[in-house]
Design an enzyme around this catalytic site. Structure first.
Site, PDB file in Angstrom:
ATOM      1  N   ASN A  83       0.867  -1.171   0.000  1.00  0.00           N
ATOM      2  CA  ASN A  83       0.000   0.000   0.000  1.00  0.00           C
ATOM      3  C   ASN A  83       0.906   1.224   0.000  1.00  0.00           C
ATOM      4  O   ASN A  83       1.485   1.582   1.010  1.00  0.00           O
ATOM      5  CB  ASN A  83      -0.876  -0.042   1.256  1.00  0.00           C
ATOM      6  CG  ASN A  83      -1.878   1.106   1.288  1.00  0.00           C
ATOM      7  OD1 ASN A  83      -1.793   2.033   0.489  1.00  0.00           O
ATOM      8  ND2 ASN A  83      -2.801   1.025   2.224  1.00  0.00           N
ATOM      9  N   ARG A 119      -2.565  -1.915  -3.502  1.00  0.00           N
ATOM     10  CA  ARG A 119      -3.795  -1.158  -3.268  1.00  0.00           C
ATOM     11  C   ARG A 119      -3.778   0.083  -4.149  1.00  0.00           C
ATOM     12  O   ARG A 119      -2.859   0.898  -4.073  1.00  0.00           O
ATOM     13  CB  ARG A 119      -3.894  -0.739  -1.803  1.00  0.00           C
ATOM     14  CG  ARG A 119      -5.073   0.160  -1.570  1.00  0.00           C
ATOM     15  CD  ARG A 119      -5.108   0.675  -0.161  1.00  0.00           C
ATOM     16  NE  ARG A 119      -6.282   1.502   0.007  1.00  0.00           N
ATOM     17  CZ  ARG A 119      -6.268   2.712   0.563  1.00  0.00           C
ATOM     18  NH1 ARG A 119      -5.146   3.215   1.016  1.00  0.00           N
ATOM     19  NH2 ARG A 119      -7.372   3.395   0.686  1.00  0.00           N
ATOM     20  N   HIS A 125     -12.651   3.102  -0.004  1.00  0.00           N
ATOM     21  CA  HIS A 125     -12.667   2.083   1.062  1.00  0.00           C
ATOM     22  C   HIS A 125     -13.409   0.827   0.617  1.00  0.00           C
ATOM     23  O   HIS A 125     -13.876   0.045   1.449  1.00  0.00           O
ATOM     24  CB  HIS A 125     -13.389   2.576   2.336  1.00  0.00           C
ATOM     25  CG  HIS A 125     -12.671   3.646   3.101  1.00  0.00           C
ATOM     26  ND1 HIS A 125     -13.336   4.557   3.873  1.00  0.00           N
ATOM     27  CD2 HIS A 125     -11.358   3.929   3.231  1.00  0.00           C
ATOM     28  CE1 HIS A 125     -12.475   5.375   4.448  1.00  0.00           C
ATOM     29  NE2 HIS A 125     -11.258   5.015   4.064  1.00  0.00           N
ATOM     30  N   GLY A 150     -12.532   5.129  10.412  1.00  0.00           N
ATOM     31  CA  GLY A 150     -11.115   5.242  10.778  1.00  0.00           C
ATOM     32  C   GLY A 150     -10.750   6.705  10.665  1.00  0.00           C
ATOM     33  O   GLY A 150     -11.621   7.570  10.814  1.00  0.00           O
ATOM     34  N   GLY A 161     -10.006   8.103   7.886  1.00  0.00           N
ATOM     35  CA  GLY A 161     -10.998   8.341   6.834  1.00  0.00           C
ATOM     36  C   GLY A 161     -12.254   7.587   7.250  1.00  0.00           C
ATOM     37  O   GLY A 161     -12.156   6.603   7.971  1.00  0.00           O
ATOM     38  N   ARG A 197     -11.055  15.632   7.315  1.00  0.00           N
ATOM     39  CA  ARG A 197     -11.873  16.044   6.165  1.00  0.00           C
ATOM     40  C   ARG A 197     -13.287  16.420   6.601  1.00  0.00           C
ATOM     41  O   ARG A 197     -13.847  15.785   7.495  1.00  0.00           O
ATOM     42  CB  ARG A 197     -11.967  14.904   5.143  1.00  0.00           C
ATOM     43  CG  ARG A 197     -10.708  14.699   4.350  1.00  0.00           C
ATOM     44  CD  ARG A 197     -10.784  13.442   3.502  1.00  0.00           C
ATOM     45  NE  ARG A 197      -9.817  12.473   3.950  1.00  0.00           N
ATOM     46  CZ  ARG A 197      -9.832  11.179   3.634  1.00  0.00           C
ATOM     47  NH1 ARG A 197     -10.792  10.693   2.881  1.00  0.00           N
ATOM     48  NH2 ARG A 197      -8.902  10.382   4.083  1.00  0.00           N
ATOM     49  N   ARG A 246      -9.114   9.304  20.026  1.00  0.00           N
ATOM     50  CA  ARG A 246      -8.790   9.096  21.448  1.00  0.00           C
ATOM     51  C   ARG A 246      -8.519  10.429  22.131  1.00  0.00           C
ATOM     52  O   ARG A 246      -8.954  10.666  23.255  1.00  0.00           O
ATOM     53  CB  ARG A 246      -7.558   8.185  21.585  1.00  0.00           C
ATOM     54  CG  ARG A 246      -7.897   6.727  21.354  1.00  0.00           C
ATOM     55  CD  ARG A 246      -6.654   5.911  21.144  1.00  0.00           C
ATOM     56  NE  ARG A 246      -6.012   6.287  19.883  1.00  0.00           N
ATOM     57  CZ  ARG A 246      -5.165   5.524  19.220  1.00  0.00           C
ATOM     58  NH1 ARG A 246      -4.816   4.360  19.701  1.00  0.00           N
ATOM     59  NH2 ARG A 246      -4.651   5.917  18.078  1.00  0.00           N
ATOM     60  N   GLY A 287     -10.551   1.628  12.813  1.00  0.00           N
ATOM     61  CA  GLY A 287     -10.001   2.073  14.099  1.00  0.00           C
ATOM     62  C   GLY A 287     -11.028   2.553  15.105  1.00  0.00           C
ATOM     63  O   GLY A 287     -11.058   2.096  16.247  1.00  0.00           O
ATOM     64  N   GLU A 290     -14.105  -0.124  15.547  1.00  0.00           N
ATOM     65  CA  GLU A 290     -13.767  -1.331  16.310  1.00  0.00           C
ATOM     66  C   GLU A 290     -13.446  -1.027  17.771  1.00  0.00           C
ATOM     67  O   GLU A 290     -13.589  -1.894  18.628  1.00  0.00           O
ATOM     68  CB  GLU A 290     -12.546  -2.020  15.664  1.00  0.00           C
ATOM     69  CG  GLU A 290     -12.857  -2.624  14.309  1.00  0.00           C
ATOM     70  CD  GLU A 290     -11.594  -2.973  13.519  1.00  0.00           C
ATOM     71  OE1 GLU A 290     -10.564  -3.286  14.139  1.00  0.00           O
ATOM     72  OE2 GLU A 290     -11.649  -2.913  12.276  1.00  0.00           O
ATOM     73  N   ASN A 291     -12.984   0.209  18.032  1.00  0.00           N
ATOM     74  CA  ASN A 291     -12.435   0.490  19.366  1.00  0.00           C
ATOM     75  C   ASN A 291     -13.178   1.506  20.205  1.00  0.00           C
ATOM     76  O   ASN A 291     -13.017   1.528  21.418  1.00  0.00           O
ATOM     77  CB  ASN A 291     -10.985   0.975  19.216  1.00  0.00           C
ATOM     78  CG  ASN A 291     -10.097  -0.103  18.653  1.00  0.00           C
ATOM     79  OD1 ASN A 291      -9.959  -1.158  19.249  1.00  0.00           O
ATOM     80  ND2 ASN A 291      -9.532   0.150  17.487  1.00  0.00           N
ATOM     81  N   GLU A 309      -7.934  -5.063   5.423  1.00  0.00           N
ATOM     82  CA  GLU A 309      -7.807  -4.697   4.018  1.00  0.00           C
ATOM     83  C   GLU A 309      -6.678  -5.466   3.339  1.00  0.00           C
ATOM     84  O   GLU A 309      -6.792  -5.825   2.173  1.00  0.00           O
ATOM     85  CB  GLU A 309      -7.589  -3.186   3.887  1.00  0.00           C
ATOM     86  CG  GLU A 309      -8.854  -2.413   4.197  1.00  0.00           C
ATOM     87  CD  GLU A 309      -8.686  -0.908   4.103  1.00  0.00           C
ATOM     88  OE1 GLU A 309      -8.292  -0.308   5.114  1.00  0.00           O
ATOM     89  OE2 GLU A 309      -8.954  -0.342   3.041  1.00  0.00           O
TER      90      GLU A 309
END
Ligand code: AMP
Length: 397
Positions: free
Chosen positions: A9, A90, A179, A207, A209, A238, A281, A331, A334-335, A385
């Site tokens: 990537n 990618r 994505h 994430g 993005g 963004r 975070r 990110g 999931e978290n 990915e």
């Protein structure tokens, strides 16, 4: 040794790689190269128990890639014994040309190059990655895996902008999405697990993005990213959706140049623009313990972030004529336990009910976090990915 795929990537100043066994999903080695072209570059390579860091000038991608290949020899696993059957790259923008992975040849390279105008930050560096890999691993087939491919067949009602057709066609302006590799992977995992046909799914890839997609069966019917990855959800840096007249206003009234507006919308907006920080975070920390005005701004930013997601869930449910499952991934998805709770709390009046205890985890594998009686299931499915790219690359070699 099982067959493996080397997934690459390649970004403008970075390069991520992973050696994967596509059958088992096992990652044999992985690494990250950063700050290519700067004074001092950095490579982190991980293999088994070995973690190696290198700090030295990396003037270009070719130098970086040569050093990475040296690391495979010195630290392991030796590539000659790794049974690599493909290098999977990618590629962000496949435009209207690619609805699946493609074996790289002159024509494919030419088309990726041609599409650079639609992805000026991404396609050129991916091409560099391909050329370097071709030079260094000439025996191994190179495969291009496109981020837009999953959305290539969006129905016209969600692919077209209501723009003058002649202009749109002349300049290839439509909604391409992004994505796609993640949305495809996650929605397939959900279908596999739930075993349903024609499931109506919303996948939230949150994430740095962020994008949402609406999927019926195995077909994407809508997605939040547009001609570029700027449209849609609020992201780390963004804006996501914004009145396009703001762009004109900034140019006419604020006297900003095209490049300045581009930089503002892509790099200085989103959570960073609203709070000063793009890392979720940190934003959560500020919302908990910043001073009064910072706390207020962080809370507002989180509300804007959640509201945009809720808006898309409502829209996609109506578009699909129903909803079977919402899946959080990447990110933040999931978290960020609080984020999932805040989004789902807004959906409670629609009958979507979350199980607080099930939600209270950062799972390494797919889990359901809705409770019995919820009108739609809510899941968390870690995206992968690299594995998705490796699996797709295998289909064309
Ligand atoms: P990705 O682009 O998928 O790597 O996701 C990056 C984003 O995930 C960043 O905004 C991180 O702050 C966010 N993230 C990672 N771990 C957590 C966590 N425990 N809570 C909230 N956000 C997180």
């Amino acid at each position: 040794m099982p067959q493996t795929v080397l997934v690459i990537n390649s970004g403008s100043s970075s390069l991520k790689y992973q050696l994967i066994d596509p059958d088992s999903g096992h990652s044999l080695a992985q690494g990250l190269v950063e700050r290519i072209g700067e004074d001092i570059g950095h490579i982190h390579h991980r293999y088994s128990v070995h973690d190696v860091d290198i700090n030295e000038p990396l003037p270009d991608h070719a130098t970086a890639m040569k050093l990475v290949l040296d690391l495979f020899e010195e630290v392991g696993p030796p590539l000659a014994e790794a049974n690599i059957v493909a290098v999977g790259h990618r590629i962000v923008q496949g435009g209207r040309y690619f609805n699946g992975p493609a074996l790289v040849d002159d024509r494919v390279e030419r088309l990726i190059d041609e599409l650079s105008s639609l992805a000026p930050l991404h396609n050129p560096s991916a091409l560099v990655g391909i050329k370097v890999a071709q030079d260094l691993l000439p025996e191994i087939p190179q495969v291009a895996v496109f981020d837009t491919a999953f959305f290539q067949d969006l129905p016209a009602e969600s692919a077209l902008y209501a723009l003058d057709r002649d202009v749109a066609e002349r300049y290839s302006i439509r909604r391409y999405g992004a994505h796609g590799t993640s949305h495809r992977y996650v929605s397939h995992r959900v279908s596999e697990i739930l075993g349903g046909r024609d499931l109506k799914q919303i996948v939230l890839h949150l994430g740095n993005g962020a994008s949402a997609s609406a999927i019926i069966g195995d077909r994407a019917v809508d997605t939040s990213m547009g001609m570029t990855p700027l449209e849609g959800l609020v992201m780390g840096t963004r804006t996501g959706d914004i009145d396009p007249a703001v762009v004109l206003y900034l140019q006419r009234v604020a006297g900003m140049s095209v490049d300045e507006v581009d930089e503002l919308l892509n790099r200085r907006s989103g959570m960073k623009g609203l709070t000063g920080d793009n890392d979720m975070r940190q934003v959560r920390d500020i919302a908990r313990s910043g001073d009064h005005s910072a706390r207020k701004r962080a809370r507002e930013a989180l509300d804007v972030y959640v509201n945009r997601i809720v808006k898309y869930i409502g829209a996609y449910t109506a578009e699909m004529g129903g909803l079977d499952v919402i899946t959080f991934t990447a990110g933040i998805g999931e978290n960020d336990i609080d984020l999932r709770r805040e989004v789902c709390a807004r959906l409670e009046p629609l009958g979507i009910l979350i199980d607080e205890e099930a939600n209270n985890q950062r799972p390494r594998h797919a889990v359901t976090i809705s409770r019995k009686g919820s009108v739609a299931r809510v899941m968390v499915v870690p995206t992968n990915e690299e594995l998705a790219i490796a699996t797709q690359a295998m289909t064309v070699v």
